[in-house]
Design a protein around this motif. Structure first.
Motif, PDB file in Angstrom:
ATOM      1  N   UNK A 169      17.027  24.447  75.243  1.00 27.51           N
ATOM      2  CA  UNK A 169      15.917  24.042  76.103  1.00 27.51           C
ATOM      3  C   UNK A 169      16.140  24.347  77.571  1.00 27.51           C
ATOM      4  N   UNK A 170      15.649  23.444  78.423  1.00 28.10           N
ATOM      5  CA  UNK A 170      15.713  23.651  79.873  1.00 28.10           C
ATOM      6  C   UNK A 170      17.151  23.632  80.396  1.00 28.10           C
ATOM      7  N   UNK A 171      18.026  22.885  79.722  1.00 30.18           N
ATOM      8  CA  UNK A 171      19.432  22.829  80.161  1.00 30.18           C
ATOM      9  C   UNK A 171      20.073  24.202  80.021  1.00 30.18           C
ATOM     10  N   UNK A 172      19.817  24.867  78.895  1.00 34.93           N
ATOM     11  CA  UNK A 172      20.355  26.214  78.692  1.00 34.93           C
ATOM     12  C   UNK A 172      19.764  27.187  79.709  1.00 34.93           C
ATOM     13  N   UNK A 173      18.463  27.051  79.994  1.00 34.11           N
ATOM     14  CA  UNK A 173      17.829  27.899  81.005  1.00 34.11           C
ATOM     15  C   UNK A 173      18.504  27.713  82.364  1.00 34.11           C
ATOM     16  N   UNK A 174      18.772  26.458  82.720  1.00 39.22           N
ATOM     17  CA  UNK A 174      19.440  26.172  83.988  1.00 39.22           C
ATOM     18  C   UNK A 174      20.856  26.729  84.040  1.00 39.22           C
ATOM     19  N   UNK A 175      21.559  26.676  82.905  1.00 38.12           N
ATOM     20  CA  UNK A 175      22.928  27.225  82.847  1.00 38.12           C
ATOM     21  C   UNK A 175      22.922  28.734  83.054  1.00 38.12           C
ATOM     22  N   UNK A 176      21.930  29.411  82.457  1.00 41.39           N
ATOM     23  CA  UNK A 176      21.808  30.861  82.650  1.00 41.39           C
ATOM     24  C   UNK A 176      21.497  31.164  84.118  1.00 41.39           C
ATOM     25  N   UNK A 177      20.622  30.343  84.726  1.00 40.74           N
ATOM     26  CA  UNK A 177      20.312  30.500  86.144  1.00 40.74           C
ATOM     27  C   UNK A 177      21.545  30.294  87.016  1.00 40.74           C
ATOM     28  N   UNK A 178      22.367  29.304  86.653  1.00 37.02           N
ATOM     29  CA  UNK A 178      23.611  29.024  87.395  1.00 37.02           C
ATOM     30  C   UNK A 178      24.546  30.232  87.331  1.00 37.02           C
ATOM     31  N   UNK A 179      24.729  30.789  86.128  1.00 41.43           N
ATOM     32  CA  UNK A 179      25.599  31.961  85.972  1.00 41.43           C
ATOM     33  C   UNK A 179      25.026  33.156  86.724  1.00 41.43           C
ATOM     34  N   UNK A 180      23.699  33.328  86.665  1.00 38.28           N
ATOM     35  CA  UNK A 180      23.060  34.413  87.399  1.00 38.28           C
ATOM     36  C   UNK A 180      23.215  34.252  88.899  1.00 38.28           C
ATOM     37  N   UNK A 181      23.177  33.010  89.384  1.00 34.40           N
ATOM     38  CA  UNK A 181      23.377  32.749  90.805  1.00 34.40           C
ATOM     39  C   UNK A 181      24.782  33.109  91.250  1.00 34.40           C
ATOM     40  N   UNK A 182      25.784  32.787  90.415  1.00 36.26           N
ATOM     41  CA  UNK A 182      27.171  33.149  90.736  1.00 36.26           C
ATOM     42  C   UNK A 182      27.294  34.673  90.818  1.00 36.26           C
ATOM     43  N   UNK A 183      26.732  35.372  89.826  1.00 39.44           N
ATOM     44  CA  UNK A 183      26.797  36.839  89.821  1.00 39.44           C
ATOM     45  C   UNK A 183      26.053  37.420  91.026  1.00 39.44           C
ATOM     46  N   UNK A 184      24.947  36.778  91.420  1.00 41.96           N
ATOM     47  CA  UNK A 184      24.195  37.248  92.579  1.00 41.96           C
ATOM     48  C   UNK A 184      24.983  37.079  93.864  1.00 41.96           C
ATOM     49  N   UNK A 185      25.622  35.927  94.039  1.00 41.22           N
ATOM     50  CA  UNK A 185      26.423  35.693  95.227  1.00 41.22           C
ATOM     51  C   UNK A 185      27.660  36.560  95.280  1.00 41.22           C
ATOM     52  N   UNK A 186      28.227  36.847  94.110  1.00 44.53           N
ATOM     53  CA  UNK A 186      29.466  37.623  94.027  1.00 44.53           C
ATOM     54  C   UNK A 186      29.231  39.115  94.174  1.00 44.53           C
ATOM     55  N   UNK A 187      28.173  39.630  93.531  1.00 46.33           N
ATOM     56  CA  UNK A 187      28.009  41.089  93.494  1.00 46.33           C
ATOM     57  C   UNK A 187      26.560  41.554  93.549  1.00 46.33           C
ATOM     58  N   UNK A 188      25.621  40.657  93.882  1.00 49.52           N
ATOM     59  CA  UNK A 188      24.221  41.057  93.929  1.00 49.52           C
ATOM     60  C   UNK A 188      23.612  41.300  92.559  1.00 49.52           C
ATOM     61  N   UNK A 189      24.268  40.790  91.499  1.00 50.50           N
ATOM     62  CA  UNK A 189      23.811  41.021  90.121  1.00 50.50           C
ATOM     63  C   UNK A 189      23.109  39.786  89.563  1.00 50.50           C
ATOM     64  N   UNK A 190      22.131  39.291  90.294  1.00 52.48           N
ATOM     65  CA  UNK A 190      21.452  38.061  89.870  1.00 52.48           C
ATOM     66  C   UNK A 190      20.567  38.266  88.648  1.00 52.48           C
ATOM     67  N   UNK A 191      20.094  39.483  88.418  1.00 50.63           N
ATOM     68  CA  UNK A 191      19.075  39.724  87.406  1.00 50.63           C
ATOM     69  C   UNK A 191      19.471  39.786  85.943  1.00 50.63           C
ATOM     70  N   UNK A 192      20.556  40.489  85.590  1.00 54.11           N
ATOM     71  CA  UNK A 192      20.787  40.800  84.170  1.00 54.11           C
ATOM     72  C   UNK A 192      20.787  39.619  83.210  1.00 54.11           C
ATOM     73  N   UNK A 193      21.483  38.514  83.530  1.00 52.46           N
ATOM     74  CA  UNK A 193      21.560  37.386  82.588  1.00 52.46           C
ATOM     75  C   UNK A 193      20.192  36.737  82.338  1.00 52.46           C
ATOM     76  N   UNK A 194      19.434  36.360  83.376  1.00 49.19           N
ATOM     77  CA  UNK A 194      18.104  35.792  83.111  1.00 49.19           C
ATOM     78  C   UNK A 194      17.182  36.762  82.370  1.00 49.19           C
TER      79      UNK A 194
END
Length: 247
Positions: free
Chosen positions: A126-151
């Motif tokens: 549900x929404x918790x899993x969606x938020x976790x994917x967003x969290x991982x995407x945010x880390x990738x975005x901050x680290x390497x500008x790769x916010x998109x692939x996981x979501x």
């Protein structure tokens, strides 16, 4: 600035803007490959962030009414928490190993999703899993500008339609990349020359985004999904190629 630099700057802006207008992500995928021929990464990366925000802002009015905000907010909350963590990890992470690992994962998952002919609609977490994917995407975005692939991969697994997926791609990437730009600017990582380069690239970004949005509206669900997975595959291929080519 030399004529070739101007030409490639505008060409990259057009290509990046077009893909962003078409898919809601992908400015870096198209523009960086062109801009890095004439600009150092220290200028090209913040320029990509600025042009991504410009392109996505310009297409929001024509897309907004189709977005389902109830799907987007868990990704946004997770992403905003993840971006600062990713930014702090920049100093300690091995960028080549990181890019290679992410590139291989993107290639595997985008290929599997394309070859799978049965529609997916997985509801687990549900929404918790969606938020976790967003969290991982945010880390990738901050680290390497790769916010998109996981979501993007997750939205395909969820089985959402064209407008639902586009809303997540565009609003999530806009929020994460704008936050990353603010953090980089506050940290003194954005040189004054980047502002001048962004002014030069601005018209190309807007024209490209407008043209891409026109094509988006003409695509059906299946064709939009194929375009997104094709861009993802190209993104993974580029990451793997650059990682292996660096050694």
């Amino acid at each position: 600035m030399e004529t070739l630099t101007y030409v490639l700057l505008l060409l990259g802006a057009l290509a990046g803007g077009f893909v962003s207008g078409l898919a809601g992500f992908g400015t870096a995928l198209m523009a960086l490959g062109i801009w890095l021929y004439v600009l150092p990464p220290s200028l090209a990366v913040p320029l990509v962030l600025i042009c991504s925000v410009i392109a996505q802002t310009s297409t929001l009015p024509s897309m907004w009414k189709n977005f389902d905000l109830s799907l987007v907010w868990p990704f946004l909350i997770g992403g905003l928490i993840g971006v600062p963590l990713g930014t702090m990890m920049v100093a300690s992470a091995d960028p080549e190993v990181f890019r290679l690992s992410v590139g291989v994962l993107i290639l595997i998952f985008s290929s599997a999703l394309y070859l799978n002919k049965r529609p997916l609609a997985i509801k687990i977490g549900g929404r918790i899993a969606d938020g976790a994917i967003g969290f991982a995407g945010g880390i990738l975005g901050g680290l390497a500008g790769l916010s998109g692939p996981l979501p993007i991969l997750w939205a395909n697994i969820r089985g959402w339609n064209k407008h639902e997926r586009r809303g997540i791609f565009q609003l999530f990437n806009f929020t994460v990349l704008a936050t990353a730009l603010v953090l980089q600017t506050a940290s003194g990582l954005v040189a004054l020359k980047v502002v001048w380069l962004a002014a030069v690239a601005f018209p190309g970004t807007l024209i490209g985004a407008w043209a891409g949005a026109r094509v988006y509206h003409a695509l059906n669900d299946k064709h939009f999904g194929d375009v997104v997975l094709g861009l993802l595959f190209l993104s993974g291929l580029t990451l793997v190629w650059n990682s292996l080519g660096a050694h």
